[in-house]
Write a protein that holds these residues in place. Structure first.
Motif, PDB file in Angstrom:
ATOM      1  N   ALA A 124     -57.895  -5.917  12.520  1.00 32.41           N
ATOM      2  CA  ALA A 124     -56.785  -4.988  13.292  1.00 32.41           C
ATOM      3  C   ALA A 124     -55.751  -5.941  13.285  1.00 32.41           C
ATOM      4  CB  ALA A 124     -57.091  -4.456  14.579  1.00 32.41           C
ATOM      5  N   ASP A 183     -48.776  -4.292   7.760  1.00 33.34           N
ATOM      6  CA  ASP A 183     -49.019  -3.598   7.010  1.00 33.34           C
ATOM      7  C   ASP A 183     -49.116  -4.494   5.412  1.00 33.34           C
ATOM      8  OD1 ASP A 183     -49.370  -0.890   7.961  1.00 33.34           O
ATOM      9  OD2 ASP A 183     -47.125  -0.884   8.041  1.00 33.34           O
ATOM     10  N   LEU A 235     -53.858  -6.549  10.131  1.00 30.00           N
ATOM     11  CA  LEU A 235     -53.201  -5.232   9.472  1.00 30.00           C
ATOM     12  C   LEU A 235     -52.111  -4.794  10.002  1.00 30.00           C
ATOM     13  CD1 LEU A 235     -56.846  -3.108   8.959  1.00 30.00           C
ATOM     14  CD2 LEU A 235     -55.456  -4.428   7.265  1.00 30.00           C
ATOM     15  N   VAL A 236     -51.617  -5.098  11.070  1.00 31.40           N
ATOM     16  CA  VAL A 236     -50.388  -4.602  11.856  1.00 31.40           C
ATOM     17  C   VAL A 236     -48.998  -4.884  11.010  1.00 31.40           C
ATOM     18  CG1 VAL A 236     -51.448  -4.765  14.411  1.00 31.40           C
ATOM     19  CG2 VAL A 236     -50.270  -6.710  13.414  1.00 31.40           C
ATOM     20  N   LEU A 240     -60.955   0.401   4.327  1.00 37.11           N
ATOM     21  CA  LEU A 240     -59.551   0.069   4.480  1.00 37.11           C
ATOM     22  C   LEU A 240     -58.989  -0.221   2.811  1.00 37.11           C
ATOM     23  CD1 LEU A 240     -59.941  -2.695   7.327  1.00 37.11           C
ATOM     24  CD2 LEU A 240     -58.664  -0.459   7.337  1.00 37.11           C
ATOM     25  N   GLU A 277     -52.967   2.777  16.368  1.00 34.43           N
ATOM     26  CA  GLU A 277     -53.190   3.121  14.912  1.00 34.43           C
ATOM     27  C   GLU A 277     -54.270   2.190  14.347  1.00 34.43           C
ATOM     28  OE1 GLU A 277     -50.845   2.765  11.492  1.00 34.43           O
ATOM     29  OE2 GLU A 277     -50.164   4.741  11.955  1.00 34.43           O
ATOM     30  N   LYS A 278     -54.262   0.948  14.544  1.00 34.92           N
ATOM     31  CA  LYS A 278     -54.879  -0.080  13.828  1.00 34.92           C
ATOM     32  C   LYS A 278     -56.109  -0.104  14.498  1.00 34.92           C
ATOM     33  CE  LYS A 278     -51.556  -0.711  10.940  1.00 34.92           C
ATOM     34  NZ  LYS A 278     -51.505   0.018   9.520  1.00 34.92           N
TER      35      LYS A 278
END
Length: 348
Positions: free
Chosen positions: A152, A158, A155-156, A186, A123-124
């Motif tokens: 990425a 959140d 961001l994993v 983003l 997803e990321k």
């Protein structure tokens, strides 16, 4: 949604060398802020202090009701989970492919199974445009791809706060422009609080809702982008114009004799450039941190530099904004930050 960060009276030294002192600012929740300053003014040190990697000599960093420098180690560890960090060079593990690099925080800090890890990683990777590159090693990809892979990975988990250290470092202007657009997209998508350290003037003029400038061990200014981009402070004008004339020298500060010599030669820091249109998300939405262009200047009786808020098609976004907002179905009062113009280059 991001969280607000309040910095109060922060001071940091290494031995007898003071890096900066009595820094106070508020990073509004969910907005994009940029920190500028000449090389060696401690911008990266400030980021490391925010995440608790360096402890300040004095002062406070409030993350909600938690004062970061004074947290016990266990609470500090938990608070750090609110952060994602994109380092200058991506800081990828050279022996791991991109998939494993991005999965690393999930495997290290959570008990998620591999199927859930795969779902999040992919997803990321899709979010930053890296699908199909998951089996590549860092040594097999370009600098821009390394930045996106580092993003990425940041961001994993959140994060509610994303710290970005010189995203333009090592990138050409075109890749920097793509990365700037990705950052704006983003922010619109995840609503985290962003703080970007950069030397890139175009990034500073088009991306953030708020801008700060460090110089001579102090925070010269921090606030809505229009406040700094319309400021008559000599150091601000010199930095925005990239001129040799002004208080910034090769070794940071010029002495009085240098300034007097420049004055005799008629050298000036130059007029402020026009305030550029602020980048919009790719889907054209208005981010919560945005406000009508020219709003801060109008509210404070400041005349912006000539040509401000005009895009490369000649459209004045002070005039276009109400029509644009209406066409997108937004309330005319959308946003509370500093910019929100259609990016130069055409309507979406």
């Amino acid at each position: 949604m991001g969280v607000e960060i309040r910095v109060e009276g922060l001071t940091k030294s290494f031995g007898r060398q003071t890096i900066w002192q009595d820094v106070s600012l508020t990073l509004p929740a969910g907005e994009i802020s940029v920190l500028l300053g000449p090389s060696g003014t401690g911008k990266s040190v400030f980021l490391k202090s925010l995440v608790g990697l360096l402890k300040p000599d004095r002062g406070h960093i409030w993350i909600g009701d938690r004062d970061l420098p004074y947290l016990p180690e266990r609470d500090l560890y938990e608070t750090r989970k609110l952060f994602g960090v994109l380092f200058q060079d991506g800081a990828l593990f050279g022996s791991m492919n991109l998939y494993d690099n991005i999965a690393f925080p999930l495997r290290e800090h959570t008990k998620k199974g591999e199927s859930e890890v795969k779902r999040i990683v992919m997803e990321k990777m899709e979010l930053v445009g890296l699908l199909g590159a998951e089996h590549k090693l860092p040594g097999e990809i370009s600098g821009g791809m390394k930045k996106r892979a580092g993003l990425a990975r940041a961001l994993v988990l959140d994060p509610e706060i994303l710290l970005v250290d010189e995203p333009d470092s090592g990138l050409d202007p075109v890749r920097t422009a793509y990365l700037n657009q990705l950052i704006v997209d983003l922010n619109a998508e995840i609503g985290a609080t962003f703080l970007i350290v950069t030397h890139d003037i175009n990034t500073a003029r088009t991306v953030p809702d708020n801008i700060g400038l460090l110089f001579l061990r102090e925070l010269v200014m921090f606030g809505p982008r229009e406040m700094l981009l319309s400021s008559e402070e000599p150091v601000v004008r010199q930095f925005l114009n990239a001129r040799r004339a002004g208080p910034i020298g090769m070794s940071e500060e010029k002495d009085m004799s240098e300034l007097e010599a420049e004055a005799k030669m008629g050298m000036e820091v130059g007029k402020l450039p026009p305030i550029a249109p602020q980048l919009m998300p790719s889907d054209g939405r208005v981010r919560p941190g945005q406000a009508p262009p020219g709003a801060w200047c109008a509210a404070h009786g400041v005349t912006p530099p000539p040509g401000s808020f005009v895009d490369d098609l000649g459209r004045n976004w002070v005039e276009e904004w109400p029509r644009y907002v209406a066409s997108m179905g937004h309330s005319s009062a959308a946003g509370h930050g500093q910019g929100g113009q259609q990016p130069a280059g055409g309507a979406r």
